[in-house]
Design a protein around this motif. Structure first.
Motif, PDB file in Angstrom:
ATOM      1  N   LYS A  23       0.814  -1.211   0.000  1.00 38.79           N
ATOM      2  CA  LYS A  23       0.000   0.000   0.000  1.00 38.79           C
ATOM      3  C   LYS A  23       0.850   1.265   0.000  1.00 38.79           C
ATOM      4  O   LYS A  23       0.326   2.371   0.117  1.00 38.79           O
ATOM      5  N   LEU A  24       2.181   1.115  -0.106  1.00 39.75           N
ATOM      6  CA  LEU A  24       3.099   2.248  -0.138  1.00 39.75           C
ATOM      7  C   LEU A  24       2.938   3.136   1.090  1.00 39.75           C
ATOM      8  O   LEU A  24       2.943   4.367   1.000  1.00 39.75           O
ATOM      9  N   GLU A  25       2.797   2.501   2.238  1.00 37.26           N
ATOM     10  CA  GLU A  25       2.705   3.255   3.478  1.00 37.26           C
ATOM     11  C   GLU A  25       3.422   2.511   4.592  1.00 37.26           C
ATOM     12  O   GLU A  25       3.455   1.281   4.623  1.00 37.26           O
ATOM     13  N   ILE A  26       4.044   3.275   5.473  1.00 32.92           N
ATOM     14  CA  ILE A  26       4.732   2.721   6.638  1.00 32.92           C
ATOM     15  C   ILE A  26       4.127   3.375   7.865  1.00 32.92           C
ATOM     16  O   ILE A  26       4.295   4.576   8.095  1.00 32.92           O
ATOM     17  N   MET A  27       3.406   2.582   8.644  1.00 35.99           N
ATOM     18  CA  MET A  27       2.735   3.088   9.829  1.00 35.99           C
ATOM     19  C   MET A  27       3.101   2.173  10.998  1.00 35.99           C
ATOM     20  O   MET A  27       2.965   0.953  10.897  1.00 35.99           O
ATOM     21  N   PHE A  28       3.567   2.763  12.107  1.00 37.08           N
ATOM     22  CA  PHE A  28       3.970   1.949  13.257  1.00 37.08           C
ATOM     23  C   PHE A  28       3.918   2.772  14.529  1.00 37.08           C
ATOM     24  O   PHE A  28       3.866   4.003  14.502  1.00 37.08           O
ATOM     25  N   ASN A  29       3.951   2.039  15.641  1.00 39.35           N
ATOM     26  CA  ASN A  29       4.034   2.651  16.955  1.00 39.35           C
ATOM     27  C   ASN A  29       5.433   2.406  17.491  1.00 39.35           C
ATOM     28  O   ASN A  29       5.853   1.260  17.648  1.00 39.35           O
ATOM     29  N   MET A  30       6.167   3.466  17.769  1.00 42.49           N
ATOM     30  CA  MET A  30       7.553   3.337  18.201  1.00 42.49           C
ATOM     31  C   MET A  30       7.685   2.579  19.525  1.00 42.49           C
ATOM     32  O   MET A  30       8.757   2.070  19.854  1.00 42.49           O
ATOM     33  N   ASN A  31       6.595   2.492  20.290  1.00 41.63           N
ATOM     34  CA  ASN A  31       6.617   1.799  21.585  1.00 41.63           C
ATOM     35  C   ASN A  31       6.134   0.356  21.492  1.00 41.63           C
ATOM     36  O   ASN A  31       6.064  -0.327  22.506  1.00 41.63           O
ATOM     37  N   ASP A  32       5.830  -0.092  20.299  1.00 40.56           N
ATOM     38  CA  ASP A  32       5.302  -1.455  20.126  1.00 40.56           C
ATOM     39  C   ASP A  32       6.060  -2.136  18.988  1.00 40.56           C
ATOM     40  O   ASP A  32       5.792  -1.888  17.818  1.00 40.56           O
ATOM     41  N   MET A  33       6.994  -3.021  19.345  1.00 36.39           N
ATOM     42  CA  MET A  33       7.842  -3.653  18.343  1.00 36.39           C
ATOM     43  C   MET A  33       7.046  -4.493  17.345  1.00 36.39           C
ATOM     44  O   MET A  33       7.462  -4.662  16.196  1.00 36.39           O
ATOM     45  N   SER A  34       5.893  -5.009  17.772  1.00 38.27           N
ATOM     46  CA  SER A  34       5.098  -5.844  16.861  1.00 38.27           C
ATOM     47  C   SER A  34       4.604  -5.057  15.651  1.00 38.27           C
ATOM     48  O   SER A  34       4.277  -5.640  14.619  1.00 38.27           O
ATOM     49  N   THR A  35       4.579  -3.724  15.767  1.00 35.33           N
ATOM     50  CA  THR A  35       4.085  -2.904  14.657  1.00 35.33           C
ATOM     51  C   THR A  35       5.177  -2.572  13.646  1.00 35.33           C
ATOM     52  O   THR A  35       4.877  -2.127  12.540  1.00 35.33           O
ATOM     53  N   TYR A  36       6.448  -2.734  14.042  1.00 27.46           N
ATOM     54  CA  TYR A  36       7.537  -2.437  13.102  1.00 27.46           C
ATOM     55  C   TYR A  36       8.522  -3.592  12.939  1.00 27.46           C
ATOM     56  O   TYR A  36       9.519  -3.459  12.237  1.00 27.46           O
ATOM     57  N   GLY A  37       8.234  -4.724  13.561  1.00 25.04           N
ATOM     58  CA  GLY A  37       9.133  -5.880  13.465  1.00 25.04           C
ATOM     59  C   GLY A  37       9.353  -6.355  12.041  1.00 25.04           C
ATOM     60  O   GLY A  37      10.485  -6.681  11.645  1.00 25.04           O
ATOM     61  N   LYS A  38       8.301  -6.371  11.238  1.00 31.52           N
ATOM     62  CA  LYS A  38       8.440  -6.816   9.849  1.00 31.52           C
ATOM     63  C   LYS A  38       9.300  -5.849   9.039  1.00 31.52           C
ATOM     64  O   LYS A  38      10.064  -6.272   8.164  1.00 31.52           O
ATOM     65  N   SER A  39       9.190  -4.567   9.326  1.00 34.01           N
ATOM     66  CA  SER A  39       9.999  -3.571   8.608  1.00 34.01           C
ATOM     67  C   SER A  39      11.474  -3.750   8.935  1.00 34.01           C
ATOM     68  O   SER A  39      12.336  -3.696   8.046  1.00 34.01           O
TER      69      SER A  39
END
Length: 302
Positions: free
Chosen positions: A84-100
């Motif tokens: 979807k050409l978007e990067i959205m994550f919560n810096m305090n929650d690794m599960s939201t950026y682990g794949k990145s």
């Protein structure tokens, strides 16, 4: 008693006539001539087809695609990348950026120091932009060509050496950017900065294809904050070109640029556009990755 069909005898005689030694109304010699005719006819057609294919193959290069007009100029891509050409994550929650983070680590694996130690395949090309590294023509008998080393340390804080999360856990995410490979392509630096945005003009320098990222909307400039660039200069240095293709350059590593957003405004959707600039690099509304890319970035901290 069953009645015998009068035509049975005639049919059997047509299939095989023992008196005239004919099969289906033809003698063995007649069938041999028919078989020979078809063998010669279709053999002739097969010969023409094979000869045409062979003649076509003789005109093709083993090292370079014959037609490259549909892949020039190169595309600009990045890691991590989403459908979807978007990067959205919560810096305090690794599960939201682990794949990145995992995507960047996997992308940088070929750039490990251990993979670039072979002296027969790699050489040092300096840490400053330099001229093209001409290693001969494609069609010569030189064989495998050397490639320039690109240590991950060039990517600074986005190399993963000190920060295994590439800035995501601090709300300062990194993108690793590359120009896609095109055999024998020589990107040309901009001859002047007249066609470049004001904030990117300072990046023009010899032997470098500069890259610049900005907010897609003018009103979002303050939200984007400071953008840092890491690599060999703020762009792609010429000494890594040309690329000689998979047969001669299977170990080739194209130069990278790490882009880090140092103080992006939290909890805001910001659409970002990154572009490279050069004399033979153009953009197309039909291809959103031709010489540029867009990404929507949102960093949450709650």
């Amino acid at each position: 008693m069953p009645v015998q069909n009068k035509d049975d005898g005639g049919w059997k005689k047509f299939v095989w006539n023992s008196d005239t030694r004919e099969f289906l109304g033809r003698t063995g010699g007649s069938w041999a001539k028919i078989l020979l005719f078809y063998l010669v006819f279709y053999g002739f057609l097969a010969g023409i087809f094979i000869g045409t294919i062979q003649a076509l193959l003789l005109t093709l290069s083993n090292y370079k695609p014959t037609w490259q007009d549909r892949v020039t100029p190169p595309g600009l891509t990045h890691s991590p990348r989403s459908d979807k050409l978007e990067i959205m994550f919560n810096m305090n929650d690794m599960s939201t950026y682990g794949k990145s983070v995992a995507a960047i680590k996997n992308f940088l694996k070929p750039y490990d120091d251990e993979t670039q130690r072979d002296q027969l395949k790699y050489e040092d090309c300096g840490d400053q932009p330099d001229v093209y590294k001409n290693r001969g023509d494609l069609e010569t008998e030189i064989g495998i060509r050397k490639a320039c080393r690109f240590p991950k340390s060039f990517l600074g804080p986005c190399s993963g050496a000190d920060d295994q999360n590439f800035g995501f856990s601090d709300g300062k995410p990194c993108l690793i950017v590359k120009l896609n490979r095109i055999v024998n392509y020589l990107p040309k630096p901009p001859q002047s900065n007249e066609t470049m945005p004001e904030e990117a003009k300072s990046k023009v320098q010899p032997n470098l294809i500069p890259i610049h990222c900005t907010s897609k909307k003018k009103e979002d400039e303050d939200l984007l904050g400071q953008v840092a660039y890491y690599g060999i200069g703020p762009g792609f240095p010429l000494q890594y070109y040309p690329y000689y293709g998979k047969l001669l350059h299977s170990h080739y590593l194209q130069p990278l640029v790490a882009i880090q957003f140092l103080n992006i405004t939290m909890n805001q959707d910001i659409r970002i556009e990154c572009k490279v600039y050069g004399e033979n690099i153009f953009y197309s509304d039909k291809d959103r990755f031709q010489g540029r890319f867009e990404v929507k970035l949102k960093v949450n901290n709650f």
